[in-house]
Design an enzyme around this catalytic site. Structure first.
Site, PDB file in Angstrom:
ATOM      1  N   HIS A   1       0.740  -4.961   2.262  1.00 53.86           N
ATOM      2  CA  HIS A   1      -0.617  -4.544   2.648  1.00 53.86           C
ATOM      3  C   HIS A   1      -1.669  -5.865   2.369  1.00 53.86           C
ATOM      4  O   HIS A   1      -2.436  -6.181   3.066  1.00 53.86           O
ATOM      5  CB  HIS A   1      -1.163  -3.515   1.575  1.00 53.86           C
ATOM      6  CG  HIS A   1      -2.637  -2.833   2.009  1.00 53.86           C
ATOM      7  ND1 HIS A   1      -2.856  -2.609   3.350  1.00 53.86           N
ATOM      8  CD2 HIS A   1      -3.752  -2.967   1.246  1.00 53.86           C
ATOM      9  CE1 HIS A   1      -4.282  -2.271   3.239  1.00 53.86           C
ATOM     10  NE2 HIS A   1      -4.723  -2.541   1.896  1.00 53.86           N
ATOM     11  N   HIS A   2      -1.464  -6.608   1.226  1.00 55.41           N
ATOM     12  CA  HIS A   2      -2.387  -7.721   0.651  1.00 55.41           C
ATOM     13  C   HIS A   2      -1.688  -8.723   0.044  1.00 55.41           C
ATOM     14  O   HIS A   2      -0.859  -8.510  -0.812  1.00 55.41           O
ATOM     15  CB  HIS A   2      -3.379  -7.107  -0.195  1.00 55.41           C
ATOM     16  CG  HIS A   2      -4.572  -7.919  -0.420  1.00 55.41           C
ATOM     17  ND1 HIS A   2      -5.846  -7.912   0.423  1.00 55.41           N
ATOM     18  CD2 HIS A   2      -4.806  -9.240  -1.262  1.00 55.41           C
ATOM     19  CE1 HIS A   2      -6.676  -8.889   0.005  1.00 55.41           C
ATOM     20  NE2 HIS A   2      -6.121  -9.675  -0.962  1.00 55.41           N
TER      21      HIS A   2
ATOM     22  N   GLU B   1      -6.523   5.311   0.836  1.00 59.03           N
ATOM     23  CA  GLU B   1      -6.465   5.716  -0.334  1.00 59.03           C
ATOM     24  C   GLU B   1      -7.550   6.573  -0.549  1.00 59.03           C
ATOM     25  O   GLU B   1      -7.576   7.564  -1.349  1.00 59.03           O
ATOM     26  CB  GLU B   1      -6.891   4.529  -1.044  1.00 59.03           C
ATOM     27  CG  GLU B   1      -6.297   4.637  -2.519  1.00 59.03           C
ATOM     28  CD  GLU B   1      -6.231   3.352  -3.128  1.00 59.03           C
ATOM     29  OE1 GLU B   1      -5.583   2.581  -2.568  1.00 59.03           O
ATOM     30  OE2 GLU B   1      -6.513   3.011  -4.141  1.00 59.03           O
TER      31      GLU B   1
ATOM     32  N   ARG C   1      -2.075   0.806  -6.957  1.00 62.11           N
ATOM     33  CA  ARG C   1      -1.101   0.801  -5.771  1.00 62.11           C
ATOM     34  C   ARG C   1       0.224   0.384  -6.311  1.00 62.11           C
ATOM     35  O   ARG C   1       1.328   0.710  -5.779  1.00 62.11           O
ATOM     36  CB  ARG C   1      -1.486  -0.117  -4.782  1.00 62.11           C
ATOM     37  CG  ARG C   1      -2.723   0.232  -4.196  1.00 62.11           C
ATOM     38  CD  ARG C   1      -3.354  -0.732  -3.180  1.00 62.11           C
ATOM     39  NE  ARG C   1      -4.572  -0.007  -2.563  1.00 62.11           N
ATOM     40  CZ  ARG C   1      -5.532  -0.458  -1.722  1.00 62.11           C
ATOM     41  NH1 ARG C   1      -5.360  -1.795  -1.253  1.00 62.11           N
ATOM     42  NH2 ARG C   1      -6.314   0.160  -1.097  1.00 62.11           N
TER      43      ARG C   1
ATOM     44  N   ARG D   1      -6.559  10.536  -0.990  1.00 57.33           N
ATOM     45  CA  ARG D   1      -6.334  10.728  -2.288  1.00 57.33           C
ATOM     46  C   ARG D   1      -7.760  10.842  -3.165  1.00 57.33           C
ATOM     47  O   ARG D   1      -8.061  11.699  -3.991  1.00 57.33           O
ATOM     48  CB  ARG D   1      -5.448   9.802  -2.811  1.00 57.33           C
ATOM     49  CG  ARG D   1      -3.824  10.060  -2.417  1.00 57.33           C
ATOM     50  CD  ARG D   1      -2.971   8.983  -2.883  1.00 57.33           C
ATOM     51  NE  ARG D   1      -2.955   7.643  -2.120  1.00 57.33           N
ATOM     52  CZ  ARG D   1      -3.061   6.707  -2.747  1.00 57.33           C
ATOM     53  NH1 ARG D   1      -2.915   6.022  -3.801  1.00 57.33           N
ATOM     54  NH2 ARG D   1      -3.152   5.586  -1.591  1.00 57.33           N
TER      55      ARG D   1
ATOM     56  N   ARG E   1      -4.553  -5.869  -6.057  1.00 53.87           N
ATOM     57  CA  ARG E   1      -5.845  -5.656  -5.814  1.00 53.87           C
ATOM     58  C   ARG E   1      -6.299  -4.146  -5.665  1.00 53.87           C
ATOM     59  O   ARG E   1      -5.501  -3.385  -5.226  1.00 53.87           O
ATOM     60  CB  ARG E   1      -6.005  -6.200  -4.384  1.00 53.87           C
ATOM     61  CG  ARG E   1      -7.592  -5.977  -3.812  1.00 53.87           C
ATOM     62  CD  ARG E   1      -7.730  -6.776  -2.806  1.00 53.87           C
ATOM     63  NE  ARG E   1      -6.871  -6.041  -1.282  1.00 53.87           N
ATOM     64  CZ  ARG E   1      -7.111  -5.029  -1.094  1.00 53.87           C
ATOM     65  NH1 ARG E   1      -8.021  -4.073  -1.391  1.00 53.87           N
ATOM     66  NH2 ARG E   1      -6.509  -4.499  -0.148  1.00 53.87           N
TER      67      ARG E   1
ATOM     68  N   HIS F   1       0.853  -1.089   0.024  1.00 50.60           N
ATOM     69  CA  HIS F   1       0.126  -0.035   0.048  1.00 50.60           C
ATOM     70  C   HIS F   1       1.040   1.161  -0.271  1.00 50.60           C
ATOM     71  O   HIS F   1       1.975   1.254   0.959  1.00 50.60           O
ATOM     72  CB  HIS F   1      -0.826  -0.008   1.184  1.00 50.60           C
ATOM     73  CG  HIS F   1      -2.116   1.045   1.235  1.00 50.60           C
ATOM     74  ND1 HIS F   1      -1.647   2.493   1.330  1.00 50.60           N
ATOM     75  CD2 HIS F   1      -3.342   1.069   1.317  1.00 50.60           C
ATOM     76  CE1 HIS F   1      -2.928   2.915   1.325  1.00 50.60           C
ATOM     77  NE2 HIS F   1      -3.834   2.123   1.225  1.00 50.60           N
TER      78      HIS F   1
HETATM   79  O1  MEZ Z   1      -9.151  -2.135   0.115  1.00 46.56           O
HETATM   80  C1  MEZ Z   1      -8.074  -1.376   0.907  1.00 46.56           C
HETATM   81  O2  MEZ Z   1      -7.023  -1.937   1.055  1.00 46.56           O
HETATM   82  C2  MEZ Z   1      -8.262   0.055   0.949  1.00 46.56           C
HETATM   83  C3  MEZ Z   1      -9.430   0.649   0.561  1.00 46.56           C
HETATM   84  C4  MEZ Z   1      -7.434   0.816   1.729  1.00 46.56           C
HETATM   85  C5  MEZ Z   1      -7.347   1.943   2.157  1.00 46.56           C
HETATM   86  O3  MEZ Z   1      -6.328   2.839   1.691  1.00 46.56           O
HETATM   87  O4  MEZ Z   1      -8.366   2.523   2.788  1.00 46.56           O
END
Ligand code: MEZ
Length: 583
Positions: free
Chosen positions: A518-519, A392, A416, A395, A558, A379
């Protein structure tokens, strides 16, 4: 070829082993082992020195205070768990908390250094010997559906399975429900919802599919993406029917329409959805077992029949007709992350400490197929000082990114992967997320950051430039130019499509940001029914999975807002199908 490489890595991981052994320890009762008093000890944690003040009676560790502790906010919960574990075991000879290994190491060093001063001569070894580990077998249980993990996917699956007539037990290794879902902030993506229609947003399932496939580099399984998009509106209605507030809508990176649903005012979505799902699960009388770790799925590659659970009190089996794996990803396990993507070694993470990829261990006997394990997302806007993710949505609501030359350097709402790479290419491999008072007022999540003291504030552009130590004149040009693009509705420099507002109302705010893990997009291979398949591509009867533990939905990247959609949509599918399969 790729599958072969993945299997080599998985075998490596299995041999390394990431799960702490959970066994019952016998205590030495009523035997003096300490000189009563308070002792101090020091250790080295992830972010510096950890100092513990330990108070003991003659027989017991009575109290542990961490009097010096510099670890991140995410380490506070595991630190509390570890202290509770030491007190319960009456010994510093316990395993650390999964996902917080360096913090655990620091605490254990500090506590054991203090205890070394407290032990009566010879008692330390005696206590350790007496605390010889001994597994205790508890009575087995039986249910229809057992669910591994009480995050968003697990709770959703539990509700659907119960509503479809199954008896359900949810097993959660952490002391609380919620998993990574409770940290989700930005929102939940859905197309053709009643909320979008009310706001006049002209979105379609097809555009949602296109955005998701494009965002994932077309590596996504298109069938799973179709299921995601087609069931998104229905799931938003389902959640709102349970009492969720998803009436505000914003835009995330890589989306060509406003489709990220979130609570009124742009409040964080995750804890809210966890609260709604947990309340519903309680209303339905669903049993959720905390601090209970699944260590094995019973069965083989053709059919499963339950799980083995470890707790502090011993082990037992839960025999079940169906098992749903909803144990989350492995973003908090940097050893695993680095095995799949060595470039991410040493990276911070936005994940909760329980996101350690335990599935690799507990599913090793049933030959599940894995997909896309090497696809790990960072992220872009995470505070390097404490790993706190700045959503996010900031932004999406108009913030820009500037570097130390006070210049923009990327389309802030690109995917991302693109924004993370652009940040890494800047001086100090970081940048500043920059916005004004109007952005702050548009998104209530920002109030949380403000109250936590995360934001650098300046009444004017000149003042904030001074605080950031960047050139004020260049910043003025950057902002004037950007405001011109907003007015013209076109960004000739970086082709940013969504520019919600100009940045022209003081005070101005900035926060230093850099990418963090992040993911994890890879995981168990599932079909559109949420069934898990084995390495011969055959369905494993009775085994379902949902959420970040699965792979294939998100491809190589993602989109923001698609995790909340994934966990709820596939959680519902897995829960419903598991319940129907046993009827
Ligand atoms: O889905 C996400 O990871 C997300 C929306 C994260 C975020 O920046 O809030």
């Amino acid at each position: 070829m790729r599958k072969g490489l993945i299997w080599v890595l998985i075998l490596l991981m299995i041999t390394v082993g990431t799960l702490a052994g959970c066994v019952k320890t016998k205590e030495v009762e009523n035997e003096a082992i300490f000189t009563a008093g308070t002792y101090e000890g020091e250790g080295q944690g992830h972010a510096g020195v950890v100092k513990a003040s330990v108070t003991v009676s003659e027989t017991k560790i009575e109290k542990i205070d961490l009097v010096e502790f510099h670890e991140s906010e995410f380490a506070v919960e595991p630190a509390d768990q570890l202290v509770a574990k030491i007190l319960k075991a009456n010994s510093g000879e316990v395993d650390g908390i999964a996902g917080a290994s360096l913090t655990s190491k620091g605490i254990l060093e500090a506590v054991n250094a203090a205890l070394a001063k407290a032990y009566l001569e010879g008692a330390s070894t005696a206590a350790t010997t007496e605390a010889a580990k001994e597994a205790v077998k508890l009575e087995d249980r039986t249910t229809d559906v057992v669910i591994i993990g009480a995050g968003g996917a697990g709770l959703t699956a539990a509700i659907e399975a119960t509503q479809n007539g199954a008896n359900v037990i949810v097993v959660e290794k952490m002391p609380m429900v919620g998993g990574n879902t409770k940290y989700a902030t930005g929102g939940l993506n859905a197309a053709e919802t009643s909320v979008q229609k009310e706001k006049g947003i002209d979105d379609t399932v097809e555009i949602f599919i296109e955005d998701t496939m494009k965002g994932g580099g077309n590596l996504n399984n298109p069938e799973l993406v179709k299921v995601l998009a087609e069931n998104s509106a229905g799931t938003v209605e389902w959640l709102m029917g349970l009492g969720a507030d998803l009436t505000d809508i914003g835009r995330m990176g890589g989306a060509s329409k406003d489709r990220t649903h979130r609570p009124t005012g742009g409040a964080p979505v995750g804890q809210h959805i966890v609260d709604v799902l947990y309340a519903q699960s309680q209303e339905l009388g669903i049993e959720i077992l905390l601090e209970s770790t699944v260590v094995e799925i019973l069965g083989d590659s053709s059919q499963v029949s339950g799980v083995t659970v470890e707790t502090a009190d011993g082990n037992y089996n839960i025999n079940a007709k169906a098992v749903i794996v909803a144990s989350g990803g492995f973003g908090a396990n940097n050893d695993l992350v680095a095995q799949f993507d060595p470039a991410l070694k040493g990276y911070g993470t936005t994940n909760h400490p329980g996101a350690t990829g335990d599935v690799i261990e507990f599913a090793k006997n049933i030959d599940v197929a894995y997909v896309d394990m090497e696809q790990i997302q960072t992220h872009p806007t995470v505070m390097p000082s404490n790993n706190y993710m700045i959503t996010e949505a900031v932004r999406g609501n108009g913030a820009i990114l500037v570097n130390r030359e006070a210049k923009r350097f990327v389309n802030e709402l690109d995917t991302r992967a693109v924004v993370s790479d652009a940040l890494l290419a800047q001086e100090n491999a970081s940048g500043y997320l920059f916005f004004d008072q109007s952005v702050r007022e548009s998104l209530s999540a920002i109030e949380g950051y403000y109250k936590k003291g995360f934001l650098i504030e300046g009444a004017t552009l000149e003042e904030i430039a001074g605080k950031l130590d960047i050139d004020a004149a260049t910043l003025q040009i950057t902002i004037d130019t950007y405001n011109g693009y907003v007015a013209d509705e076109t960004d000739p420099e970086f082709s940013r499509q969504s520019m919600a507002r100009t940045l022209s109302v003081g005070p101005y705010y900035a926060v230093e940001v850099a990418p963090a893990v992040h993911h994890t997009m890879g995981g168990l291979m599932i079909n559109t029914n949420g069934e898990v398949v084995n390495s011969s591509d055959a369905v494993i009867k009775g085994l379902y999975a949902a959420g970040e533990v699965t792979g294939g939905v998100h491809g190589n990247n993602r989109l923001g807002g698609n995790a909340m959609a994934d966990i709820t949509i596939f959680g519902r599918i897995a829960g419903k199908n598991a319940a129907l399969s046993i009827k």
